[in-house]
Design an enzyme around this catalytic site. Structure first.
Site, PDB file in Angstrom:
ATOM      1  N   GLU A   1       0.820  -1.209   0.000  1.00  0.00           N
ATOM      2  CA  GLU A   1       0.000   0.000   0.000  1.00  0.00           C
ATOM      3  C   GLU A   1       0.854   1.259   0.000  1.00  0.00           C
ATOM      4  O   GLU A   1       1.935   1.293   0.599  1.00  0.00           O
ATOM      5  CB  GLU A   1      -0.900   0.006   1.231  1.00  0.00           C
ATOM      6  CG  GLU A   1      -1.960  -1.083   1.152  1.00  0.00           C
ATOM      7  CD  GLU A   1      -2.773  -1.230   2.425  1.00  0.00           C
ATOM      8  OE1 GLU A   1      -3.914  -1.699   2.322  1.00  0.00           O
ATOM      9  OE2 GLU A   1      -2.279  -0.880   3.507  1.00  0.00           O
TER      10      GLU A   1
ATOM     11  N   CYS B   1       3.279   8.524   1.112  1.00  0.00           N
ATOM     12  CA  CYS B   1       3.793   7.663   2.167  1.00  0.00           C
ATOM     13  C   CYS B   1       4.090   6.307   1.514  1.00  0.00           C
ATOM     14  O   CYS B   1       3.185   5.629   1.021  1.00  0.00           O
ATOM     15  CB  CYS B   1       2.717   7.552   3.254  1.00  0.00           C
ATOM     16  SG  CYS B   1       3.187   6.526   4.631  1.00  0.00           S
TER      17      CYS B   1
ATOM     18  N   CYS C   1       6.593  -6.349   8.301  1.00  0.00           N
ATOM     19  CA  CYS C   1       7.717  -5.750   9.032  1.00  0.00           C
ATOM     20  C   CYS C   1       8.146  -6.721  10.125  1.00  0.00           C
ATOM     21  O   CYS C   1       7.302  -7.334  10.781  1.00  0.00           O
ATOM     22  CB  CYS C   1       7.299  -4.421   9.657  1.00  0.00           C
ATOM     23  SG  CYS C   1       8.644  -3.631  10.582  1.00  0.00           S
TER      24      CYS C   1
ATOM     25  N   CYS D   1       6.264  -3.861  16.464  1.00  0.00           N
ATOM     26  CA  CYS D   1       5.857  -2.951  17.538  1.00  0.00           C
ATOM     27  C   CYS D   1       4.441  -3.330  17.983  1.00  0.00           C
ATOM     28  O   CYS D   1       3.594  -3.681  17.150  1.00  0.00           O
ATOM     29  CB  CYS D   1       5.891  -1.500  17.056  1.00  0.00           C
ATOM     30  SG  CYS D   1       7.529  -1.009  16.513  1.00  0.00           S
TER      31      CYS D   1
ATOM     32  N   CYS E   1       1.229  -1.701  16.195  1.00  0.00           N
ATOM     33  CA  CYS E   1       1.232  -1.477  14.743  1.00  0.00           C
ATOM     34  C   CYS E   1       0.774  -2.712  13.978  1.00  0.00           C
ATOM     35  O   CYS E   1       1.287  -3.819  14.200  1.00  0.00           O
ATOM     36  CB  CYS E   1       2.643  -1.085  14.306  1.00  0.00           C
ATOM     37  SG  CYS E   1       2.842  -1.011  12.520  1.00  0.00           S
TER      38      CYS E   1
ATOM     39  N   GLY F   1       6.738  -1.350   6.716  1.00  0.00           N
ATOM     40  CA  GLY F   1       8.133  -1.776   6.789  1.00  0.00           C
ATOM     41  C   GLY F   1       9.077  -0.829   7.487  1.00  0.00           C
ATOM     42  O   GLY F   1       8.741   0.316   7.791  1.00  0.00           O
TER      43      GLY F   1
ATOM     44  N   CYS G   1      -1.155   5.893   9.944  1.00  0.00           N
ATOM     45  CA  CYS G   1       0.055   5.332  10.550  1.00  0.00           C
ATOM     46  C   CYS G   1      -0.272   4.050  11.288  1.00  0.00           C
ATOM     47  O   CYS G   1      -1.173   4.029  12.129  1.00  0.00           O
ATOM     48  CB  CYS G   1       0.644   6.291  11.575  1.00  0.00           C
ATOM     49  SG  CYS G   1       1.194   7.826  10.882  1.00  0.00           S
TER      50      CYS G   1
HETATM   51  N1  SAH Z   1       8.945   1.330  10.482  1.00  0.00           N
HETATM   52  C1  SAH Z   1       9.167   2.704  10.488  1.00  0.00           C
HETATM   53  C2  SAH Z   1       8.335   3.457   9.470  1.00  0.00           C
HETATM   54  C3  SAH Z   1       6.914   3.014   9.273  1.00  0.00           C
HETATM   55  S1  SAH Z   1       5.818   3.195  10.629  1.00  0.00           S
HETATM   56  C4  SAH Z   1       8.973   3.276  11.870  1.00  0.00           C
HETATM   57  O1  SAH Z   1       8.479   2.583  12.742  1.00  0.00           O
HETATM   58  O2  SAH Z   1       9.384   4.416  12.066  1.00  0.00           O
HETATM   59  C5  SAH Z   1       5.354   4.923  10.470  1.00  0.00           C
HETATM   60  C6  SAH Z   1       4.982   5.609  11.764  1.00  0.00           C
HETATM   61  O3  SAH Z   1       3.690   5.188  12.221  1.00  0.00           O
HETATM   62  C7  SAH Z   1       5.928   5.301  12.906  1.00  0.00           C
HETATM   63  O4  SAH Z   1       6.267   6.474  13.592  1.00  0.00           O
HETATM   64  C8  SAH Z   1       5.106   4.385  13.761  1.00  0.00           C
HETATM   65  O5  SAH Z   1       5.560   4.338  15.068  1.00  0.00           O
HETATM   66  C9  SAH Z   1       3.728   4.972  13.617  1.00  0.00           C
HETATM   67  N2  SAH Z   1       2.664   4.064  14.028  1.00  0.00           N
HETATM   68  C10 SAH Z   1       2.649   2.722  13.943  1.00  0.00           C
HETATM   69  N3  SAH Z   1       1.478   2.228  14.418  1.00  0.00           N
HETATM   70  C11 SAH Z   1       0.738   3.274  14.802  1.00  0.00           C
HETATM   71  C12 SAH Z   1      -0.582   3.419  15.342  1.00  0.00           C
HETATM   72  N4  SAH Z   1      -1.352   2.352  15.575  1.00  0.00           N
HETATM   73  N5  SAH Z   1      -1.028   4.668  15.609  1.00  0.00           N
HETATM   74  C13 SAH Z   1      -0.254   5.748  15.358  1.00  0.00           C
HETATM   75  N6  SAH Z   1       0.986   5.689  14.836  1.00  0.00           N
HETATM   76  C14 SAH Z   1       1.486   4.465  14.551  1.00  0.00           C
HETATM   77 FE1  SF4 Z   2       7.181  -0.929  14.192  1.00  0.00          FE
HETATM   78 FE2  SF4 Z   2       7.366   0.679  12.022  1.00  0.00          FE
HETATM   79 FE3  SF4 Z   2       7.501  -1.993  11.757  1.00  0.00          FE
HETATM   80 FE4  SF4 Z   2       5.184  -0.871  12.416  1.00  0.00          FE
HETATM   81  S1  SF4 Z   2       6.274  -0.598  10.489  1.00  0.00           S
HETATM   82  S2  SF4 Z   2       6.096  -2.724  13.340  1.00  0.00           S
HETATM   83  S3  SF4 Z   2       5.872   0.828  13.682  1.00  0.00           S
HETATM   84  S4  SF4 Z   2       8.946  -0.702  12.844  1.00  0.00           S
END
Ligand code: SAH
Ligand code: SF4
Length: 370
Positions: free
Chosen positions: A112, A125, A132, A136, A139, A182, A357
């Site tokens: 996406e 974006c 990934c 986290c 996420c 990712g 996000c």
């Molecule tokens: N993997 C990288 C980039 C993609 S995630 C990273 O983690 O930085 C993009 C952003 O979305 C990151 O700042 C991440 O922490 C945030 N994010 C992930 N899950 C989220 C959620 N459920 N609500 C708000 N932000 C979120």
């Molecule tokens: Fe964590 Fe970014 Fe991977 Fe989501 S995409 S699991 S926020 S590192």
């Protein structure tokens, strides 16, 4: 699975899953294209012409590159497809200001890309992996681990598709954020190659400072980026000012704890003179207290930086996590700001089409997008 990677050595994290996408036009730097064109018995200036047509006119096929001889167009169509990414579906939110583009890859995966129109800018974006490995807890992208890295060409193709779509609305793409599916620092080479290709003055001429790479905190790559001649912007997904809390949110914190991460950020700012953005996903009763806000302020004190507080977007990753009240969100941001750190609250676009996000997952069954 995913979170185990936090304790493996860095080289294994980055080399364990290789990209398997076949090479395409969008994978090639201008130098590489020039080599390819010479193999086809053509003069080097043809490569520059092709770059212009692909990245400035944004044509979708060699057939439309009318300055090229017909035979070359046919040879290229045969030997070097522009991309294998196929658009599958587009969803719209925020009254048309947010578009989520779903693509199918040559090997049947889905990814996406989100295009966001603002009054003063147009941001895409971009995804850099299918899934990934970081995992986290809040996420959705990390829920089923990592399928594979995307190639530079698969990332460039997302940007070109978004630029074309923006042009249909008479707008020009102004910003690229690596905040889709990712972790860019687990696919560093391809991500930076994408940035170099898009930055080429013969191509899209996309300013490096309009490209933001966001990471969950792979320390060695922060140092590597600091030395990269291409001056892209860095965003760090911090989410917590101490290890106890961050370990529960970002598993690779156990490998690269907060102190190491912030030291790397200080080295980065010292080396580059560039400001860092810290992303802070705010979760009710988890990381949103006044004390945590104050700790965040002192952790970042003296760093040239900016904090973006992102109220949690709902996902199925951790159903017990909730978004704090509006009052709490504002209060948290105010406390960080009062400790001297420029802070803004950033509401994600595209929440109702799962384009925000942390919501990108690209689950797809024929005819139905989850
Ligand atoms: N993997 C990288 C980039 C993609 S995630 C990273 O983690 O930085 C993009 C952003 O979305 C990151 O700042 C991440 O922490 C945030 N994010 C992930 N899950 C989220 C959620 N459920 N609500 C708000 N932000 C979120
Ligand atoms: Fe964590 Fe970014 Fe991977 Fe989501 S995409 S699991 S926020 S590192």
């Amino acid at each position: 699975m995913a979170s185990d990677l936090s304790i493996t050595p860095e080289h294994r994290v980055t080399s364990s899953i290789r990209n398997r996408a076949p090479s395409t036009f969008y994978d090639l730097t201008l130098d590489e294209l020039t080599g390819k064109i010479s193999e086809l018995g053509q003069k080097p200036y043809r490569a520059r012409q092709i770059y212009h047509w692909a990245y400035q006119h944004l044509v979708g096929s060699y057939g439309e590159m009318s300055v090229l001889p017909k035979s070359l167009r046919a040879d290229l169509s045969e030997s070097l497809p522009l991309t294998y990414l196929e658009p599958v579906r587009e969803l719209e939110a925020d009254g048309g200001d947010t578009l989520k583009l779903l693509f199918r890859t040559h090997d049947g995966n889905h990814l996406e890309t989100v295009l966001m129109f603002y009054p003063d800018r147009v941001t895409v974006c971009v995804s850099c992996q299918i899934g990934c490995a970081v995992g986290c807890s809040f996420c959705a992208t990390g829920m089923s681990g990592l399928t594979r890295n995307l190639s530079a060409g698969e990332m460039v193709a997302q940007v070109v598709a978004a630029a074309r779509r923006a042009r249909e609305f008479e707008r020009q793409l102004t910003n690229i954020v690596m905040m889709g599916m990712g972790e860019p620092f687990q696919n560093y080479e391809a991500t930076m190659k994408m940035a170099r290709i898009l930055n080429d003055p013969e191509g899209m001429k996309f300013g490096a400072r309009r490209i933001t790479v966001s990471t969950s905190g792979l320390v060695p790559f922060i140092d590597r980026l600091a030395k990269d001649p291409l001056q892209v912007k860095l965003a760090i997904s911090l989410h917590a000012p101490n290890d106890e809390l961050r370990d529960t949110l970002v598993p690779l914190n156990r490998r690269w704890p907060v102190e190491d991460l912030i030291l790397a950020c200080r080295r980065y700012v010292e080396t580059t003179g560039r400001r860092i953005s810290f992303e802070y996903c705010l979760i009710k009763d988890v990381n949103d207290s006044d004390d945590v806000a104050r700790d965040l302020g002192s952790l970042l004190s003296g760093l040239i930086c900016h904090v973006n507080v992102i109220p949690l977007n709902p996902t199925s990753a951790e159903p017990s996590y909730e978004r704090p009240s509006e009052e709490r969100i504002q209060r948290f941001a105010r406390i960080v700001e009062e400790s001297g750190i420029p802070t803004s609250v950033r509401y994600s676009r595209g929440v109702d089409i799962a384009a925000a996000c942390g919501q990108l997952r690209a689950e797809h069954e024929e005819g139905r997008v989850a």
